[in-house]
Design a protein around this motif. Sequence first.
Motif, mmCIF file in Angstrom:
data_model
loop_
_atom_site.group_PDB
_atom_site.id
_atom_site.type_symbol
_atom_site.label_atom_id
_atom_site.label_comp_id
_atom_site.label_asym_id
_atom_site.label_seq_id
_atom_site.Cartn_x
_atom_site.Cartn_y
_atom_site.Cartn_z
ATOM 1 N N ALA A 59 -3.143 3.081 -0.208
ATOM 2 C CA ALA A 59 -3.009 1.728 0.633
ATOM 3 C C ALA A 59 -1.949 1.419 0.193
ATOM 4 O O ALA A 59 -0.883 0.220 1.206
ATOM 5 N N GLU A 60 -1.004 1.786 -0.636
ATOM 6 C CA GLU A 60 0.289 1.808 -1.410
ATOM 7 C C GLU A 60 1.188 1.895 0.569
ATOM 8 O O GLU A 60 2.326 0.941 0.342
ATOM 9 N N ALA A 61 1.041 2.882 0.914
ATOM 10 C CA ALA A 61 2.189 3.426 1.497
ATOM 11 C C ALA A 61 1.603 2.690 3.363
ATOM 12 O O ALA A 61 2.905 2.826 4.073
ATOM 13 N N GLN A 62 0.870 1.789 2.398
ATOM 14 C CA GLN A 62 0.338 1.682 4.683
ATOM 15 C C GLN A 62 1.575 -0.128 4.000
ATOM 16 O O GLN A 62 1.897 -1.012 4.820
ATOM 17 N N HIS A 63 2.015 -0.787 3.108
ATOM 18 C CA HIS A 63 2.938 -2.039 3.121
ATOM 19 C C HIS A 63 4.561 -1.508 2.651
ATOM 20 O O HIS A 63 5.235 -0.786 3.013
ATOM 21 N N MET A 64 4.649 -2.338 3.926
ATOM 22 C CA MET A 64 6.645 -2.561 3.629
ATOM 23 C C MET A 64 7.104 -2.706 2.291
ATOM 24 O O MET A 64 6.951 -3.424 1.150
ATOM 25 N N GLY A 65 8.672 -2.016 2.474
ATOM 26 C CA GLY A 65 8.683 -2.065 0.757
ATOM 27 C C GLY A 65 9.281 -3.410 0.359
ATOM 28 O O GLY A 65 9.369 -4.145 1.202
#
Length: 223
Positions: free
Chosen positions: A205-211
């Motif tokens: 899920a964290e990989a789907q968020h923008m940095g």
Amino acid sequence: MSRPARLIAAVALVGVLGACAQLPRHDIVTGPTKAKPLPPPTPASNGSIFQAAYNKPLFEDRRPRQVGDILTVVLNEDLAATKSSGSNASRDGSVGFSPTAVPDVLGDWLGDQTTDLSGSNGFQGSGDANASNTFTGKITVTVMQVLANGNLKVAGEKRIGINQGTEYLLFSGVVNPRMISADSTITSTQVANARLEYYGDGYIAEAQHMGWLQRVLLNISPL
């Protein structure tokens, strides 16, 4: 300022920017999602067959009606919306002036003049919007409160751990006990004030968020 102090200040600034750039997640389902059943009343020995303290009718299905009872909600949400609009407007006009006879006092100057004016104006616009949302599944909820009119306030949650992440499904709403079927199920379209929340955590899920740095630059970018 010394070098360690500058380093600490830089790290603190990065932390503040990262915290400000995080997108907060607003909880849709609030409050507890489980409740303990109420203790049964002390039965009164007033008969061998009929008991006044017995609150289950003899000729009625054992459907959820008390705090702590459970029922299954069949999620069947299929929402679609379409909007289309358009407009068209136009306007044309023209003016002509060509004198053929003029008084002698004006001479030939006015007779040689001609006027021709024309103009047009047009506008055309259109817009379309489409939205679609589909959610299916099942979740078993608990009766949290019995309202004064007999309706049941229900809530429940389901957690599924997959690898190094967890999927959360939360539901709450108000149910009319008359709409509950014999097998203690009800569709989500029959639940009033229904609130459905589904999200996950973990590295997937964290990989789907923008940095956070991209979000900071996106917030301050004038474009």
